[in-house]
Scaffold this motif. Structure first.
Motif, PDB file in Angstrom:
ATOM      1  N   LYS A   1      -4.241  44.789   0.374  1.00 53.30           N
ATOM      2  CA  LYS A   1      -3.521  44.569  -0.882  1.00 53.30           C
ATOM      3  C   LYS A   1      -2.058  44.955  -0.677  1.00 53.30           C
ATOM      4  O   LYS A   1      -1.761  45.918   0.020  1.00 53.30           O
ATOM      5  CB  LYS A   1      -4.138  45.418  -2.004  1.00 53.30           C
ATOM      6  CG  LYS A   1      -5.636  45.199  -2.215  1.00 53.30           C
ATOM      7  CD  LYS A   1      -5.898  43.946  -3.015  1.00 53.30           C
ATOM      8  CE  LYS A   1      -7.387  43.671  -3.180  1.00 53.30           C
ATOM      9  NZ  LYS A   1      -8.072  44.664  -3.989  1.00 53.30           N
ATOM     10  N   SER A   2      -1.168  44.216  -1.295  1.00 51.02           N
ATOM     11  CA  SER A   2       0.261  44.442  -1.077  1.00 51.02           C
ATOM     12  C   SER A   2       0.735  45.729  -1.747  1.00 51.02           C
ATOM     13  O   SER A   2       0.148  46.200  -2.722  1.00 51.02           O
ATOM     14  CB  SER A   2       1.057  43.254  -1.611  1.00 51.02           C
ATOM     15  OG  SER A   2       0.827  43.116  -2.996  1.00 51.02           O
ATOM     16  N   PHE A   3       1.816  46.289  -1.209  1.00 52.08           N
ATOM     17  CA  PHE A   3       2.441  47.485  -1.757  1.00 52.08           C
ATOM     18  C   PHE A   3       3.787  47.118  -2.362  1.00 52.08           C
ATOM     19  O   PHE A   3       4.470  46.211  -1.887  1.00 52.08           O
ATOM     20  CB  PHE A   3       2.653  48.537  -0.663  1.00 52.08           C
ATOM     21  CG  PHE A   3       1.441  49.373  -0.396  1.00 52.08           C
ATOM     22  CD1 PHE A   3       1.323  50.636  -0.928  1.00 52.08           C
ATOM     23  CD2 PHE A   3       0.394  48.880   0.385  1.00 52.08           C
ATOM     24  CE1 PHE A   3       0.192  51.412  -0.692  1.00 52.08           C
ATOM     25  CE2 PHE A   3      -0.725  49.637   0.623  1.00 52.08           C
ATOM     26  CZ  PHE A   3      -0.829  50.917   0.081  1.00 52.08           C
ATOM     27  N   THR A   4       4.182  47.838  -3.417  1.00 56.49           N
ATOM     28  CA  THR A   4       5.501  47.657  -4.015  1.00 56.49           C
ATOM     29  C   THR A   4       6.085  49.027  -4.320  1.00 56.49           C
ATOM     30  O   THR A   4       5.354  49.975  -4.627  1.00 56.49           O
ATOM     31  CB  THR A   4       5.444  46.844  -5.318  1.00 56.49           C
ATOM     32  OG1 THR A   4       4.455  47.424  -6.182  1.00 56.49           O
ATOM     33  CG2 THR A   4       5.122  45.391  -5.062  1.00 56.49           C
ATOM     34  N   PHE A   5       7.410  49.125  -4.233  1.00 55.44           N
ATOM     35  CA  PHE A   5       8.087  50.376  -4.564  1.00 55.44           C
ATOM     36  C   PHE A   5       8.099  50.565  -6.073  1.00 55.44           C
ATOM     37  O   PHE A   5       8.336  49.620  -6.828  1.00 55.44           O
ATOM     38  CB  PHE A   5       9.514  50.371  -4.026  1.00 55.44           C
ATOM     39  CG  PHE A   5       9.618  50.835  -2.600  1.00 55.44           C
ATOM     40  CD1 PHE A   5       9.621  52.190  -2.296  1.00 55.44           C
ATOM     41  CD2 PHE A   5       9.685  49.931  -1.561  1.00 55.44           C
ATOM     42  CE1 PHE A   5       9.707  52.624  -0.982  1.00 55.44           C
ATOM     43  CE2 PHE A   5       9.771  50.351  -0.242  1.00 55.44           C
ATOM     44  CZ  PHE A   5       9.781  51.715   0.049  1.00 55.44           C
ATOM     45  N   VAL A   6       7.863  51.796  -6.519  1.00 56.40           N
ATOM     46  CA  VAL A   6       7.955  52.141  -7.933  1.00 56.40           C
ATOM     47  C   VAL A   6       9.326  52.778  -8.141  1.00 56.40           C
ATOM     48  O   VAL A   6       9.640  53.765  -7.473  1.00 56.40           O
ATOM     49  CB  VAL A   6       6.850  53.143  -8.340  1.00 56.40           C
ATOM     50  CG1 VAL A   6       7.004  53.538  -9.789  1.00 56.40           C
ATOM     51  CG2 VAL A   6       5.476  52.558  -8.084  1.00 56.40           C
ATOM     52  N   PRO A   7      10.178  52.221  -9.016  1.00 54.13           N
ATOM     53  CA  PRO A   7      11.504  52.815  -9.232  1.00 54.13           C
ATOM     54  C   PRO A   7      11.380  54.270  -9.671  1.00 54.13           C
ATOM     55  O   PRO A   7      10.555  54.610 -10.516  1.00 54.13           O
ATOM     56  CB  PRO A   7      12.102  51.954 -10.351  1.00 54.13           C
ATOM     57  CG  PRO A   7      11.348  50.668 -10.284  1.00 54.13           C
ATOM     58  CD  PRO A   7       9.966  51.017  -9.816  1.00 54.13           C
ATOM     59  N   VAL A   8      12.175  55.139  -9.045  1.00 55.05           N
ATOM     60  CA  VAL A   8      12.120  56.579  -9.345  1.00 55.05           C
ATOM     61  C   VAL A   8      12.545  56.798 -10.783  1.00 55.05           C
ATOM     62  O   VAL A   8      13.523  56.222 -11.258  1.00 55.05           O
ATOM     63  CB  VAL A   8      13.043  57.364  -8.391  1.00 55.05           C
ATOM     64  CG1 VAL A   8      13.043  58.841  -8.750  1.00 55.05           C
ATOM     65  CG2 VAL A   8      12.586  57.172  -6.961  1.00 55.05           C
ATOM     66  N   GLY A   9      11.780  57.628 -11.493  1.00 55.15           N
ATOM     67  CA  GLY A   9      12.121  57.958 -12.882  1.00 55.15           C
ATOM     68  C   GLY A   9      11.497  57.011 -13.885  1.00 55.15           C
ATOM     69  O   GLY A   9      11.481  57.291 -15.063  1.00 55.15           O
ATOM     70  N   GLN A  10      10.974  55.878 -13.413  1.00 54.71           N
ATOM     71  CA  GLN A  10      10.348  54.932 -14.354  1.00 54.71           C
ATOM     72  C   GLN A  10       8.937  55.391 -14.637  1.00 54.71           C
ATOM     73  O   GLN A  10       8.163  55.672 -13.738  1.00 54.71           O
ATOM     74  CB  GLN A  10      10.335  53.530 -13.767  1.00 54.71           C
ATOM     75  CG  GLN A  10       9.654  52.528 -14.689  1.00 54.71           C
ATOM     76  CD  GLN A  10       9.802  51.107 -14.179  1.00 54.71           C
ATOM     77  OE1 GLN A  10      10.642  50.819 -13.358  1.00 54.71           O
ATOM     78  NE2 GLN A  10       8.971  50.232 -14.668  1.00 54.71           N
ATOM     79  N   ASP A  11       8.632  55.485 -15.898  1.00 58.60           N
ATOM     80  CA  ASP A  11       7.300  55.918 -16.274  1.00 58.60           C
ATOM     81  C   ASP A  11       6.293  54.843 -15.886  1.00 58.60           C
ATOM     82  O   ASP A  11       6.440  53.680 -16.229  1.00 58.60           O
ATOM     83  CB  ASP A  11       7.252  56.165 -17.790  1.00 58.60           C
ATOM     84  CG  ASP A  11       5.966  56.852 -18.212  1.00 58.60           C
ATOM     85  OD1 ASP A  11       5.169  57.160 -17.311  1.00 58.60           O
ATOM     86  OD2 ASP A  11       5.765  57.079 -19.404  1.00 58.60           O
ATOM     87  N   VAL A  12       5.261  55.286 -15.178  1.00 55.44           N
ATOM     88  CA  VAL A  12       4.241  54.344 -14.695  1.00 55.44           C
ATOM     89  C   VAL A  12       3.570  53.635 -15.871  1.00 55.44           C
ATOM     90  O   VAL A  12       3.276  52.450 -15.819  1.00 55.44           O
ATOM     91  CB  VAL A  12       3.200  55.102 -13.840  1.00 55.44           C
ATOM     92  CG1 VAL A  12       2.042  54.187 -13.493  1.00 55.44           C
ATOM     93  CG2 VAL A  12       3.857  55.626 -12.577  1.00 55.44           C
ATOM     94  N   GLU A  13       3.369  54.377 -16.971  1.00 62.03           N
ATOM     95  CA  GLU A  13       2.680  53.783 -18.111  1.00 62.03           C
ATOM     96  C   GLU A  13       3.546  52.683 -18.735  1.00 62.03           C
ATOM     97  O   GLU A  13       3.065  51.640 -19.131  1.00 62.03           O
ATOM     98  CB  GLU A  13       2.371  54.852 -19.172  1.00 62.03           C
ATOM     99  CG  GLU A  13       1.470  55.975 -18.664  1.00 62.03           C
ATOM    100  CD  GLU A  13       0.177  55.442 -18.069  1.00 62.03           C
ATOM    101  OE1 GLU A  13      -0.294  54.382 -18.501  1.00 62.03           O
ATOM    102  OE2 GLU A  13      -0.363  56.086 -17.158  1.00 62.03           O
ATOM    103  N   GLU A  14       4.883  52.941 -18.806  1.00 63.19           N
ATOM    104  CA  GLU A  14       5.788  51.932 -19.359  1.00 63.19           C
ATOM    105  C   GLU A  14       5.724  50.662 -18.540  1.00 63.19           C
ATOM    106  O   GLU A  14       5.645  49.562 -19.050  1.00 63.19           O
ATOM    107  CB  GLU A  14       7.235  52.456 -19.343  1.00 63.19           C
ATOM    108  CG  GLU A  14       7.537  53.427 -20.455  1.00 63.19           C
ATOM    109  CD  GLU A  14       8.972  53.911 -20.351  1.00 63.19           C
ATOM    110  OE1 GLU A  14       9.809  53.169 -19.805  1.00 63.19           O
ATOM    111  OE2 GLU A  14       9.240  55.030 -20.810  1.00 63.19           O
ATOM    112  N   GLU A  15       5.752  50.870 -17.202  1.00 58.60           N
ATOM    113  CA  GLU A  15       5.725  49.716 -16.289  1.00 58.60           C
ATOM    114  C   GLU A  15       4.441  48.929 -16.489  1.00 58.60           C
ATOM    115  O   GLU A  15       4.431  47.706 -16.521  1.00 58.60           O
ATOM    116  CB  GLU A  15       5.830  50.244 -14.852  1.00 58.60           C
ATOM    117  CG  GLU A  15       5.814  49.156 -13.818  1.00 58.60           C
ATOM    118  CD  GLU A  15       5.506  49.700 -12.438  1.00 58.60           C
ATOM    119  OE1 GLU A  15       5.663  48.929 -11.492  1.00 58.60           O
ATOM    120  OE2 GLU A  15       5.083  50.846 -12.305  1.00 58.60           O
ATOM    121  N   LYS A  16       3.328  49.649 -16.677  1.00 61.39           N
ATOM    122  CA  LYS A  16       2.035  48.985 -16.831  1.00 61.39           C
ATOM    123  C   LYS A  16       2.007  48.187 -18.144  1.00 61.39           C
ATOM    124  O   LYS A  16       1.526  47.060 -18.195  1.00 61.39           O
ATOM    125  CB  LYS A  16       0.938  50.044 -16.831  1.00 61.39           C
ATOM    126  CG  LYS A  16      -0.467  49.496 -16.870  1.00 61.39           C
ATOM    127  CD  LYS A  16      -1.441  50.606 -16.601  1.00 61.39           C
ATOM    128  CE  LYS A  16      -2.861  50.078 -16.632  1.00 61.39           C
ATOM    129  NZ  LYS A  16      -3.278  49.622 -17.943  1.00 61.39           N
TER     130      LYS A  16
END
Length: 583
Positions: free
Chosen positions: A250-265
């Motif tokens: 499965k592919s990987f992607t960078f999560v922007p630092v400081g961005q709430d994971v829940e918001e992104e979801k």
């Protein structure tokens, strides 16, 4: 927006042997030495809440024996007293007990939620270490292998959150600034994820630096996180620290630092749930476009402009649909009406009758095409001659179709194909992608400690070794060695646990969960004359297979290969098999 380049791996044909005949079982005895350990290996069993396949890949199949690639025939393990033990072999017949080189400051038995302790040999004088509780250590070792100058000293230690294991690390020296970059792997639970197990894989790229020689303090200067849904088979930082390569399903992607994971979801979910702006259908003569209207929309709120190859729809002053049509229409015969269900219906008459449009407006992704059931039936009828419900309806016609029953079990790949991705360290974007298809990942090995680790992939029946070169943009992966027929042979070993090869490619070896070790040597010239009975030609060289059976009932927990020896670790013993024997 930059798009990652789709690349492919270039096989060097001269390194393949199409006339390879197989491995001949050799009954020559392999010298095997056994050392009893003072304390058991610090093996950490999976807990009840670590039940997924990813937990098994990352922690259940963990290799507890670590090879120091900077110093040949030097191996390390961590015992349950928190000691890092080292065995350096100079002479097989004069083996000493493993020696303690370092002791972890923390009492590991006091932690319930911990992983296996992990160690990586960053350079000839540096080591990165995790105790499995979430703490990272940087250790200056001096010149290892020389007991006079070897003294392990902690230069940095810090709590970095949830427990992790170390996958890779590198040492960088630019001007007077010394940095160490390391990759940490975690498997974390996402409570709101209702699909699958709810676990995801996190890779953290941490850079720790010391500004100059006078300042002895090391500090974290950068932390980047990648997320994916599968444990990577291979992940390594480039020697210059400018990029990262990952092989995974499965592919990987960078999560922007400081961005709430829940918001992104939530954003991702809203994108998926968003309704199309319009729906469209087509026949051979015309197209019908349907747009849902806001409440209380009147005829005066709607403006529709038809041109021979263009359409423009405006609702209450807002442009809803505009752009170049895929093919010309008869704009004078095209019409629109407001339907009773509060929707706008537009009829477009095709200029080129019979032409099937793949899209309505060129480049527009806001609509959804609805295929008529009658159209589906017509398409199926047109394709009927290409398929048949019978296995072989006409056995006398041409070649019979492939019979799936002739495939061996090891030729069938149940998993989806994996990919090799290269990420840029500055932009955090994917720059190169290689779709590996059915080229199953087998193992990785460090051939040159100054380069990235090599990875071995199955290509048809062979196993091919690839060396990444981050500096060569056009030819980033070099085919450096081939293990003939090994891709096929290893697939038949159902109980295999660890796979390795010598850094000089002279042999490959795999071990089962218990007791047995298989060694596959490269073809070597024969001292006697042999003939192939079928073809009547002389055989100049032969490849040997050897099997070693260890005198133990304990499961194998560690496995490492050097040019001359194989090291096999069980919970209470360390075995040394001498592979390079004088002929």
């Amino acid at each position: 927006m930059e798009v990652a380049a789709n690349c492919s791996l270039r096989v060097k044909r001269p390194l393949l042997d199409p006339r390879f005949e197989g491995y001949k079982l050799s009954l020559e005895p392999l010298p095997c030495y056994q050392l009893e350990l003072d304390a058991a290996v610090a093996e950490v069993k999976l807990r009840d809440d670590q039940y997924t396949l990813e937990h098994m890949h990352a922690f259940g199949m963990y290799n507890y024996l670590h090879c120091d690639s900077w110093y040949q025939d030097s191996v390390y393990y961590i015992d349950n007293l928190g000691r890092i033990m080292n065995l350096t072999v100079m002479l097989d017949t004069a083996l000493g007990k493993p020696l303690e080189v370092f002791r972890l400051p923390t009492d590991l038995t006091a932690y319930d939620n911990r992983l296996c302790a992990s160690i990586h040999f960053t350079s000839s004088t540096w080591v990165t270490l995790s105790d499995g509780t979430g703490r990272l250590y940087l250790i200056a070792t001096g010149e290892r292998g020389n007991s006079a100058s070897e003294k392990w000293e902690i230069m940095f230690n810090e709590e970095l959150g949830d427990p992790f294991i170390i996958i890779h690390s590198i040492s960088l020296l630019k001007a007077e600034e010394h940095s160490i970059a390391t990759l940490l792997l975690r498997i974390e639970k996402e409570e709101l994820d209702m699909k699958g197990s709810g676990f995801f894989v996190s890779l953290e790229w941490v850079t720790i630096s010391r500004k100059n020689k006078d300042n002895k303090k090391y500090e974290i200067i950068k932390r980047d996180i990648l997320r994916g849904k599968s444990v990577p088979h291979y992940a390594a930082i480039e020697p210059d620290g400018n990029g990262l390569m990952i092989v995974s399903y499965k592919s990987f992607t960078f999560v922007p630092v400081g961005q709430d994971v829940e918001e992104e979801k939530d954003e991702d979910m809203s994108d998926k749930i968003k309704e199309p702006l319009y729906y469209w259908q087509q026949t051979e003569e015309d197209l019908t476009v349907t747009i849902r209207l806001p409440e209380e929309t009147t005829k005066e709120d709607i403006q529709v402009q038809f041109l021979p190859d263009h359409i423009n729809v405006v609702l209450k002053g807002q442009r809803v649909l505009e752009g170049k049509l895929y093919s010309p229409v008869d704009h004078e015969s095209s019409t629109w009406i407001i339907k009773e269900n509060n929707s706008l219906e537009i009829s477009l008459i095709k200029k080129n009758e019979g032409l099937t449009w793949p899209e309505l407006v060129v480049g527009d992704k806001q609509g959804e095409f609805i295929r008529d059931s009658a159209q589906c039936a017509a398409i199926a009828e047109r394709l009927m001659h290409l398929t048949s419900e019978q296995l072989n309806p006409d056995p006398d016609k041409g070649k019979p179709p492939c019979n799936a029953q002739e495939l061996e079990e090891c030729d069938i790949f149940f998993e989806e194909s994996s990919s090799l991705c290269r990420f840029d360290g500055n932009t955090l974007k994917t720059t190169h992608v290689v779709n590996l298809g059915s080229n199953q990942y087998l193992f990785s090995v460090i051939v040159d400690p100054k380069e990235m680790p090599c990875f071995c992939l199955r290509h048809d029946v062979d196993a091919l070794l690839w060396q990444p070169h981050s500096s060569k943009q056009d030819d980033m992966w070099e085919h450096i060695a081939t293990f003939n027929a090994l891709g096929y042979v290893q697939a038949s070993k159902r109980d295999k646990k660890f796979f390795a090869c010598a850094p000089n490619y002279s042999y490959a070896a795999l071990c089962e969960c218990l007791r047995r070790v298989f060694i596959y040597r490269q073809p070597t010239p024969m001292s006697t004359v042999l003939y192939n009975r079928k073809e009547g030609r002389q055989v100049g060289q032969v490849a040997k297979q050897q099997v070693a059976s260890l005198e133990t009932n304990d499961p194998i927990v560690g496995f490492q290969a050097t040019n001359e020896r194989l090291f096999v670790l069980t919970t209470r013993n360390l075995f040394l098999i001498k592979v390079k024997t004088e002929n």
